[in-house]
Write a protein that holds these residues in place. Structure first.
Motif, PDB file in Angstrom:
ATOM      1  N   VAL A  96       0.786  -1.152  -0.073  1.00 38.76           N
ATOM      2  CA  VAL A  96      -0.065  -0.146  -0.004  1.00 38.76           C
ATOM      3  C   VAL A  96       0.751   1.221   0.032  1.00 38.76           C
ATOM      4  O   VAL A  96       1.926   1.233   0.901  1.00 38.76           O
ATOM      5  CB  VAL A  96      -0.978  -0.116   1.245  1.00 38.76           C
ATOM      6  N   ASP A  97       0.583   2.347  -0.939  1.00 45.21           N
ATOM      7  CA  ASP A  97       1.457   3.369  -0.879  1.00 45.21           C
ATOM      8  C   ASP A  97       1.096   4.086   0.512  1.00 45.21           C
ATOM      9  O   ASP A  97       0.277   4.171   1.200  1.00 45.21           O
ATOM     10  CB  ASP A  97       0.768   4.235  -1.940  1.00 45.21           C
ATOM     11  N   ALA A  98       2.336   4.561   0.649  1.00 46.25           N
ATOM     12  CA  ALA A  98       2.369   5.513   2.135  1.00 46.25           C
ATOM     13  C   ALA A  98       1.454   6.530   2.366  1.00 46.25           C
ATOM     14  O   ALA A  98       1.433   6.838   3.499  1.00 46.25           O
ATOM     15  CB  ALA A  98       3.988   5.617   2.588  1.00 46.25           C
ATOM     16  N   ALA A  99       1.072   7.186   1.479  1.00 45.88           N
ATOM     17  CA  ALA A  99       0.250   8.212   1.360  1.00 45.88           C
ATOM     18  C   ALA A  99      -1.038   7.897   1.799  1.00 45.88           C
ATOM     19  O   ALA A  99      -2.041   8.850   2.073  1.00 45.88           O
ATOM     20  CB  ALA A  99       0.144   9.224   0.212  1.00 45.88           C
ATOM     21  N   VAL A 100      -1.651   6.582   1.568  1.00 39.91           N
ATOM     22  CA  VAL A 100      -2.836   6.257   1.814  1.00 39.91           C
ATOM     23  C   VAL A 100      -3.284   6.344   3.393  1.00 39.91           C
ATOM     24  O   VAL A 100      -2.500   5.706   4.210  1.00 39.91           O
ATOM     25  CB  VAL A 100      -3.133   4.662   1.291  1.00 39.91           C
ATOM     26  N   SER A 108       6.546  -6.815  12.201  1.00 42.28           N
ATOM     27  CA  SER A 108       5.895  -5.613  12.162  1.00 42.28           C
ATOM     28  C   SER A 108       7.082  -4.432  11.895  1.00 42.28           C
ATOM     29  O   SER A 108       8.185  -4.784  12.230  1.00 42.28           O
ATOM     30  CB  SER A 108       5.117  -4.822  13.299  1.00 42.28           C
ATOM     31  N   THR A 109       6.674  -3.553  10.977  1.00 47.39           N
ATOM     32  CA  THR A 109       7.884  -2.604  10.368  1.00 47.39           C
ATOM     33  C   THR A 109       7.583  -1.367  10.840  1.00 47.39           C
ATOM     34  O   THR A 109       6.657  -0.803  11.282  1.00 47.39           O
ATOM     35  CB  THR A 109       7.637  -2.680   8.892  1.00 47.39           C
ATOM     36  N   ASP A 110       8.957  -0.389  10.664  1.00 46.25           N
ATOM     37  CA  ASP A 110       8.924   0.707  11.380  1.00 46.25           C
ATOM     38  C   ASP A 110       9.771   1.433  10.348  1.00 46.25           C
ATOM     39  O   ASP A 110      10.917   1.682  10.460  1.00 46.25           O
ATOM     40  CB  ASP A 110       9.370   0.795  12.752  1.00 46.25           C
ATOM     41  N   GLY A 111       9.431   2.328   9.481  1.00 46.08           N
ATOM     42  CA  GLY A 111      10.373   2.933   8.467  1.00 46.08           C
ATOM     43  C   GLY A 111      10.360   2.635   7.195  1.00 46.08           C
ATOM     44  O   GLY A 111      11.082   3.044   6.331  1.00 46.08           O
ATOM     45  N   ALA A 112       9.420   1.703   6.808  1.00 44.12           N
ATOM     46  CA  ALA A 112       9.478   1.131   5.503  1.00 44.12           C
ATOM     47  C   ALA A 112       9.208   2.155   4.432  1.00 44.12           C
ATOM     48  O   ALA A 112       9.990   1.883   3.284  1.00 44.12           O
ATOM     49  CB  ALA A 112       8.156   0.155   5.396  1.00 44.12           C
ATOM     50  N   PRO A 113       8.607   3.246   4.450  1.00 47.04           N
ATOM     51  CA  PRO A 113       8.542   4.135   3.410  1.00 47.04           C
ATOM     52  C   PRO A 113       9.963   4.749   3.117  1.00 47.04           C
ATOM     53  O   PRO A 113      10.105   5.094   1.942  1.00 47.04           O
ATOM     54  CB  PRO A 113       7.575   5.172   4.066  1.00 47.04           C
ATOM     55  N   SER A 114      10.693   4.838   4.150  1.00 41.67           N
ATOM     56  CA  SER A 114      12.221   5.396   3.681  1.00 41.67           C
ATOM     57  C   SER A 114      12.777   4.427   2.740  1.00 41.67           C
ATOM     58  O   SER A 114      13.739   5.401   1.984  1.00 41.67           O
ATOM     59  CB  SER A 114      12.908   5.358   4.909  1.00 41.67           C
ATOM     60  N   SER A 115      12.620   3.598   2.168  1.00 44.71           N
ATOM     61  CA  SER A 115      13.246   2.637   1.565  1.00 44.71           C
ATOM     62  C   SER A 115      12.383   2.131   0.046  1.00 44.71           C
ATOM     63  O   SER A 115      12.604   1.477  -0.919  1.00 44.71           O
ATOM     64  CB  SER A 115      14.048   1.712   1.960  1.00 44.71           C
ATOM     65  N   GLY A 165       8.761   3.079  -0.198  1.00 44.28           N
ATOM     66  CA  GLY A 165       7.631   4.214  -0.477  1.00 44.28           C
ATOM     67  C   GLY A 165       6.064   3.561  -0.151  1.00 44.28           C
ATOM     68  O   GLY A 165       5.350   4.153  -0.321  1.00 44.28           O
ATOM     69  N   TYR A 166       6.139   2.164   0.325  1.00 42.24           N
ATOM     70  CA  TYR A 166       5.072   1.718   0.916  1.00 42.24           C
ATOM     71  C   TYR A 166       4.852   1.899   2.374  1.00 42.24           C
ATOM     72  O   TYR A 166       5.829   2.328   3.231  1.00 42.24           O
ATOM     73  CB  TYR A 166       5.145   0.098   0.717  1.00 42.24           C
ATOM     74  N   ALA A 167       3.637   1.802   2.882  1.00 44.89           N
ATOM     75  CA  ALA A 167       3.031   1.887   4.170  1.00 44.89           C
ATOM     76  C   ALA A 167       3.843   0.617   4.855  1.00 44.89           C
ATOM     77  O   ALA A 167       4.090  -0.216   4.611  1.00 44.89           O
ATOM     78  CB  ALA A 167       1.528   1.922   4.470  1.00 44.89           C
TER      79      ALA A 167
END
Length: 690
Positions: free
Chosen positions: A110-114, A589-596, A598-600
């Motif tokens: 899912v795109d991080a902007a959603v 569970s992840t923390d910071g995935a959008p940094s690399s 672009g996904y939520a």
């Protein structure tokens, strides 16, 4: 981000330096901009020895057998939550791996902007409890326009992280939920015009820990929290904690307010945690340094990231203990950075901080009972280039003797890990490409810091080792890691999973380069280490391999998933917290995935056994700007819980980025306060509807 009149807002040194949609606000408020400053660990000791042959190869690892198969019973109710969130699951080690009842079709990234909580087809979700929900009979309802410190002290806190749910009746219709509250973001919590002192007091009241009772009609129905239940409790910044173990009473922890050095007010920066076999909760004090002003000149201050700049929250304006330069409070910061133990079943109990387990930026602690009966806790220090630790209790576990077992973490031996690789150094080139033998792997040893009540660190007393554990560890030569976060043992195999979130400084000028256990330079995506102790969990040697080198295979060809085809996995980046389901699968569970990517951020299931070992399947994605925390997997009920932290982090009160979790359905009229402000929440995801 605009400055707000009457309320200080932290500078954002990470603005323009974060990648993708990673929020510089999170960097400022959660970890005091750790990545913008100097690395705390500047020790120059050589600790990673690449070796051509190891005394212990990965092929000589021994399984734990049935050592972890314990049952915990309170009265007539068996506490049989998932093995990843407790350290005990009756029959787990004997049952072996098998098919899970929790079947799902992996969601697409899912795109991080959603701004949505996305779950698999056939599943639905709803909150269990939200920031501001009233806990006590006299607690006011949440009012976004009229919040107060007095109200917040009686309500669920902010930014929930570690979570567990413990049944308290035989029919599993009542339970207690524990969660901790890591930090606050007053910029999106409170409207403009608040008195600055009251805003700071609200922030303090939103920190700490919460225990709250839950109920449901039957095991197919969702949980709801019970306002006014007898076990409901808030642990605040003035709650008294007893310091246990060898450092209790030491001159290193005494202050003007506590000349005995045994009673500490509050807990700060709590991150992940663990649940013990005797049914207490462990919580790790992590980024405590950001709450204190200090001289910033001593070796200890520098090693723990303490500086003389004003803090983001400026609590030092209200309480002298938060400025350690004040007379009588020079040791106040030494009273934080511990593992906290809470009894969620006894609302009159005094929580404890365990000095025997060392002081550093604890992500958490997870406990397993070794075949010898000793309790072993694994702990990560969540900082770039810091270390992995293990605690082994002095005394042994007694099944059914809860009072005795609650003393096990007060005395014991403390170790730090050193890893060795078995590939030539030239094959570890920083790209993440596998060496010629087809695996990142090797051997390791647990280096003693305190054993048998004696310091094993030259020139340091036991008290000094435990209060200044980072400085002590530097002296014995452990391996610098890429931010060890959650560390959990599996009760199915006894193997230990070390989550390394990332380290974008590895290989930079003047910084340590890649090593076989941390094989990528500029490591944005993180990796997971799988450890096999040589004997039982109390062993001092181990073998290891990398279960996965994370990333999106479409963007990062070095991503590796235990040999499973990379084209068939869900992309995953920045692993943080982990749990196990009842059949031995690992959930991340992840923390910071959008940094690399672009996904939520999200929650992912990983198969650990058989031909699909290394297969990653995404179960859910969290809303805009949010992080996934505290997974609890009740696969026997086809139910999953996560703590959704800091949704809408980059917004302001006037320009919110998220409406989670109180979204207004299309065509419906909003309720008072609904869809106006994001509220960190513990949510449950389950098959079907209500």
């Amino acid at each position: 981000m605009p400055e707000r009149p009457g309320r200080p807002f932290p500078l954002l040194p990470m603005l323009g330096h974060t990648k993708g949609k990673r929020s510089p606000v999170t960097c400022a408020l959660k970890c005091d901009n750790a990545c913008s400053g100097e690395v705390c660990n500047t020790s120059s000791n050589a600790y990673f020895r690449d070796i051509a042959s190891a005394t212990l190869s990965r092929r000589s690892a021994l399984g734990l057998g049935a050592a972890g198969a314990l049952a915990v019973v309170f009265g007539n109710a068996a506490l049989t939550g998932t093995e990843g969130n407790g350290a005990s699951l009756a029959g787990a080690a004997k049952a072996g791996f098998g098919p899970s009842k929790l079947q799902f079709t992996a969601i697409a990234p899912v795109d991080a902007a959603v701004d949505a909580l996305t779950v698999p087809a056939g599943f639905t979700w709803q909150p269990v409890i939200r920031w501001g929900d009233p806990l006590f009979a006299d607690a006011p309802d949440f009012d976004v326009d009229h919040q107060s410190a007095a109200a917040q002290a009686r309500q669920f806190g902010y930014n929930n992280d570690y979570t567990d749910i413990l049944p308290i009746d035989a029919k599993n219709r009542r339970a207690v939920l524990f969660t901790n509250h890591e930090y606050t973001n007053e910029n999106i919590m409170l409207p403009a015009g608040f008195d600055p002192a009251e805003a700071r007091a609200i922030g303090r009241a939103a920190h700490g820990l919460t225990v709250v009772e839950l109920e449901r009609q039957n095991t197919t129905k969702p949980w709801t929290y019970v306002k006014g239940a007898p076990r409901n409790r808030r642990f605040l910044t003035d709650t008294a904690y007893t310091l246990t173990g060898p450092a209790a009473g030491s001159a290193l922890v005494r202050t003007a307010a506590d000349p005995a050095g045994r009673t500490i007010r509050g807990t700060l920066g709590n991150c992940s945690g663990g649940t013990t076999p005797w049914g207490t909760i462990l919580s790790g004090e992590e980024n405590f340094n950001g709450y204190f002003v200090a001289a910033g000149t001593s070796a200890a201050d520098k090693r723990y990231g303490l500086t003389n700049k004003p803090t983001a929250r400026q609590w030092e304006l209200d309480d002298p203990r938060f400025d350690t330069r004040n007379p009588g409070f020079g040791n106040e910061a030494n009273r934080f950075g511990w593992i906290v133990e809470v009894d969620p079943l006894d609302p009159t109990s005094t929580p404890r901080k365990h000095s025997a387990m060392g002081r550093f930026k604890h992500e958490g602690a997870n406990v397993i009972v070794a075949a010898s009966g000793h309790v072993v806790a694994y702990m990560g220090d969540d900082e770039r280039f810091d270390y992995l630790y293990k605690f082994v209790s002095r005394d042994t576990y007694r099944e059914g003797d809860r009072a005795h077992n609650m003393t096990l973490l007060t005395e014991g031996d403390l170790y730090v890990a050193r890893f060795s690789g078995d590939s030539p150094a030239a094959e570890i080139d920083g790209s993440g490409a596998l060496p010629a033998d087809g695996a990142f792997d090797g051997a390791g040893e647990w280096l003693p810091l305190v054993v048998g009540g004696q310091s094993k660190v030259p020139g340091m007393s036991v008290e000094e080792v435990l209060v200044y554990t980072r400085l002590a560890a530097d002296k014995v030569g452990p391996t610098k890691m890429d931010r060890c976060e959650d560390v959990q043992p599996s009760l199915h195999t006894g193997k230990v999973y070390v989550v390394c979130t990332n380290n974008t400084d590895r290989g930079k000028a003047g910084k340590e380069g890649p090593t076989e256990v941390n094989p990528r330079a500029i490591n944005r995506d993180g990796h997971i280490v799988e450890i096999s102790e040589t004997g039982d969990q109390a062993s001092t040697t181990f073998t290891w391999n990398l279960l996965m080198v994370c990333g999106d295979p479409a963007r990062n060809p070095s991503a590796y998933f235990a040999g499973f085809p990379a084209s068939q996995v869900s992309p995953i980046s920045c692993p943080d917290n982990v749990a196990f389901d009842s059949v031995g699968n690992l959930w991340i569970s992840t923390d910071g995935a959008p940094s690399s990517t672009g996904y939520a951020d999200g929650l992912f299931k990983v198969t650990l056994d058989g031909p699909e070992r290394g297969r990653v399947e995404q179960f859910l994605a969290v809303p805009r700007d949010a992080e996934t925390c505290g997974p609890v997997i009740h696969d026997d009920e086809r139910r999953v819980f996560v703590a959704v932290q800091h949704p809408g982090e980059e917004g302001t009160f006037a320009n919110q980025h998220s409406a989670f979790p109180d979204y207004v359905p299309a065509g419906a009229a909003p309720k008072p306060g609904q869809a106006r402000i994001p509220r960190p929440s513990v949510v449950q995801v389950f098959r079907g509807g209500n």
